[in-house]
Scaffold this motif. Structure first.
Motif, PDB file in Angstrom:
ATOM      1  N   LEU A  18     -82.329 108.852 -94.948  1.00  0.00           N
ATOM      2  CA  LEU A  18     -82.311 109.508 -93.709  1.00  0.00           C
ATOM      3  C   LEU A  18     -82.976 110.827 -93.975  1.00  0.00           C
ATOM      4  N   ARG A  19     -84.544 110.659 -94.293  1.00  0.00           N
ATOM      5  CA  ARG A  19     -85.010 112.066 -94.721  1.00  0.00           C
ATOM      6  C   ARG A  19     -84.986 113.051 -93.543  1.00  0.00           C
ATOM      7  N   GLY A  20     -84.747 114.354 -94.054  1.00  0.00           N
ATOM      8  CA  GLY A  20     -84.430 115.256 -92.948  1.00  0.00           C
ATOM      9  C   GLY A  20     -83.126 115.786 -92.739  1.00  0.00           C
ATOM     10  N   ILE A  21     -82.267 114.776 -92.921  1.00  0.00           N
ATOM     11  CA  ILE A  21     -80.784 115.079 -92.785  1.00  0.00           C
ATOM     12  C   ILE A  21     -80.210 115.987 -93.680  1.00  0.00           C
ATOM     13  N   SER A  22     -79.387 116.929 -93.442  1.00  0.00           N
ATOM     14  CA  SER A  22     -78.664 117.879 -94.241  1.00  0.00           C
ATOM     15  C   SER A  22     -77.415 117.026 -94.816  1.00  0.00           C
ATOM     16  N   PRO A  23     -77.007 117.574 -95.897  1.00  0.00           N
ATOM     17  CA  PRO A  23     -75.646 116.704 -96.322  1.00  0.00           C
ATOM     18  C   PRO A  23     -74.633 117.001 -95.525  1.00  0.00           C
ATOM     19  N   ARG A  24     -74.602 118.359 -95.143  1.00  0.00           N
ATOM     20  CA  ARG A  24     -73.387 118.896 -94.139  1.00  0.00           C
ATOM     21  C   ARG A  24     -73.606 117.794 -92.819  1.00  0.00           C
ATOM     22  N   THR A  25     -74.663 117.823 -92.086  1.00  0.00           N
ATOM     23  CA  THR A  25     -74.903 116.619 -91.225  1.00  0.00           C
ATOM     24  C   THR A  25     -74.588 115.329 -91.348  1.00  0.00           C
ATOM     25  N   LEU A  26     -74.821 114.586 -92.501  1.00  0.00           N
ATOM     26  CA  LEU A  26     -74.651 113.326 -92.779  1.00  0.00           C
ATOM     27  C   LEU A  26     -73.188 113.266 -92.966  1.00  0.00           C
ATOM     28  N   SER A  27     -72.463 114.256 -93.685  1.00  0.00           N
ATOM     29  CA  SER A  27     -70.907 114.301 -93.812  1.00  0.00           C
ATOM     30  C   SER A  27     -70.274 114.385 -92.522  1.00  0.00           C
ATOM     31  N   THR A  28     -70.819 115.020 -91.769  1.00  0.00           N
ATOM     32  CA  THR A  28     -70.128 115.119 -90.180  1.00  0.00           C
ATOM     33  C   THR A  28     -70.164 113.899 -89.310  1.00  0.00           C
ATOM     34  N   ARG A  29     -71.302 113.327 -89.370  1.00  0.00           N
ATOM     35  CA  ARG A  29     -71.598 112.044 -88.635  1.00  0.00           C
ATOM     36  C   ARG A  29     -70.773 111.063 -89.117  1.00  0.00           C
ATOM     37  N   LEU A  30     -70.818 110.937 -90.492  1.00  0.00           N
ATOM     38  CA  LEU A  30     -69.921 109.773 -91.147  1.00  0.00           C
ATOM     39  C   LEU A  30     -68.327 110.105 -90.794  1.00  0.00           C
ATOM     40  N   LYS A  31     -67.842 111.348 -90.785  1.00  0.00           N
ATOM     41  CA  LYS A  31     -66.587 111.531 -90.659  1.00  0.00           C
ATOM     42  C   LYS A  31     -66.261 111.066 -88.994  1.00  0.00           C
ATOM     43  N   ALA A  32     -67.338 111.528 -88.227  1.00  0.00           N
ATOM     44  CA  ALA A  32     -67.200 111.204 -86.788  1.00  0.00           C
ATOM     45  C   ALA A  32     -66.771 109.615 -86.596  1.00  0.00           C
ATOM     46  N   LEU A  33     -67.759 108.933 -87.050  1.00  0.00           N
ATOM     47  CA  LEU A  33     -67.805 107.597 -87.023  1.00  0.00           C
ATOM     48  C   LEU A  33     -66.736 107.006 -87.797  1.00  0.00           C
ATOM     49  N   GLU A  34     -66.176 107.383 -88.788  1.00  0.00           N
ATOM     50  CA  GLU A  34     -64.841 107.089 -89.508  1.00  0.00           C
ATOM     51  C   GLU A  34     -63.637 107.269 -88.499  1.00  0.00           C
ATOM     52  N   GLU A  35     -63.856 108.360 -87.683  1.00  0.00           N
ATOM     53  CA  GLU A  35     -62.794 108.698 -86.970  1.00  0.00           C
ATOM     54  C   GLU A  35     -62.646 107.823 -85.589  1.00  0.00           C
ATOM     55  N   GLU A  36     -63.926 107.123 -85.450  1.00  0.00           N
ATOM     56  CA  GLU A  36     -63.936 106.423 -84.083  1.00  0.00           C
ATOM     57  C   GLU A  36     -63.804 104.900 -84.581  1.00  0.00           C
ATOM     58  N   GLY A  37     -63.788 104.847 -85.907  1.00  0.00           N
ATOM     59  CA  GLY A  37     -63.212 103.400 -86.423  1.00  0.00           C
ATOM     60  C   GLY A  37     -64.589 102.434 -86.685  1.00  0.00           C
ATOM     61  N   ILE A  38     -65.742 103.400 -86.669  1.00  0.00           N
ATOM     62  CA  ILE A  38     -66.977 102.546 -86.867  1.00  0.00           C
ATOM     63  C   ILE A  38     -67.225 102.291 -88.254  1.00  0.00           C
ATOM     64  N   VAL A  39     -66.882 103.265 -89.124  1.00  0.00           N
ATOM     65  CA  VAL A  39     -67.264 103.258 -90.514  1.00  0.00           C
ATOM     66  C   VAL A  39     -66.070 103.251 -91.216  1.00  0.00           C
ATOM     67  N   GLU A  40     -65.943 102.730 -92.575  1.00  0.00           N
ATOM     68  CA  GLU A  40     -64.815 102.889 -93.532  1.00  0.00           C
ATOM     69  C   GLU A  40     -65.525 103.637 -94.579  1.00  0.00           C
ATOM     70  N   ARG A  41     -64.551 104.638 -95.331  1.00  0.00           N
ATOM     71  CA  ARG A  41     -64.903 105.221 -96.568  1.00  0.00           C
ATOM     72  C   ARG A  41     -63.854 104.717 -97.482  1.00  0.00           C
ATOM     73  N   THR A  42     -64.663 104.234 -98.720  1.00  0.00           N
ATOM     74  CA  THR A  42     -63.819 103.717 -99.863  1.00  0.00           C
ATOM     75  C   THR A  42     -64.118 104.866-101.089  1.00  0.00           C
ATOM     76  N   VAL A  43     -63.038 105.184-101.496  1.00  0.00           N
ATOM     77  CA  VAL A  43     -63.067 106.103-102.742  1.00  0.00           C
ATOM     78  C   VAL A  43     -62.933 105.230-103.896  1.00  0.00           C
ATOM     79  N   HIS A  44     -63.734 105.447-104.943  1.00  0.00           N
ATOM     80  CA  HIS A  44     -63.537 104.870-106.043  1.00  0.00           C
ATOM     81  C   HIS A  44     -63.398 105.475-107.347  1.00  0.00           C
ATOM     82  N   GLY A  45     -62.265 105.351-107.984  1.00  0.00           N
ATOM     83  CA  GLY A  45     -61.972 106.319-109.036  1.00  0.00           C
ATOM     84  C   GLY A  45     -63.173 106.406-110.219  1.00  0.00           C
ATOM     85  N   GLY A  46     -62.739 107.401-110.985  1.00  0.00           N
ATOM     86  CA  GLY A  46     -64.051 107.685-111.940  1.00  0.00           C
ATOM     87  C   GLY A  46     -64.383 109.037-111.973  1.00  0.00           C
ATOM     88  N   VAL A  47     -65.138 109.461-112.944  1.00  0.00           N
ATOM     89  CA  VAL A  47     -65.523 110.765-112.796  1.00  0.00           C
ATOM     90  C   VAL A  47     -67.374 110.687-112.824  1.00  0.00           C
TER      91      VAL A  47
END
Length: 103
Positions: free
Chosen positions: A41-70
């Protein structure tokens, strides 16, 4: 008494946010990492991407999976509810190609 919500208006409310349709388009092909989405998504800021993903997650459209590791790896994928939006995005692509991008 408030009017009954319109399903078309409610769906439009969810997908009308800037970057939302292209995020759905990219996630329709499978699970993506934040950095992959950012590159796509050329042109999207990291903050905007994060905000959109969070909103879609709250709507139940997107799921976020965190995998362990460093560092921890975070993947984003469409839920069943999100996958049901894909035909709408595809129909919009077909419409735009047929009626808006032809001369």
């Amino acid at each position: 008494m408030p009017p009954e919500p319109c399903p078309v208006v409610e769906t439009a409310r969810i997908v009308s946010g800037k970057w939302t349709l292209v995020l759905l388009r990219d996630l329709a092909t499978g699970t993506r990492r934040f950095s992959e989405l950012e590159r796509s998504l050329r042109g999207i800021s990291p903050r905007t991407l994060s905000t959109r993903l969070k909103a879609l997650e709250e709507e139940g459209i997107v799921e976020r999976t965190v995998h362990g590791g460093v560092p921890p790896r975070v993947d984003y994928a469409l839920t069943d509810k999100g996958r049901h939006l894909v035909p709408i995005v595809e129909a919009m692509r077909e419409y735009g190609t047929r009626w808006l991008l032809t001369g």
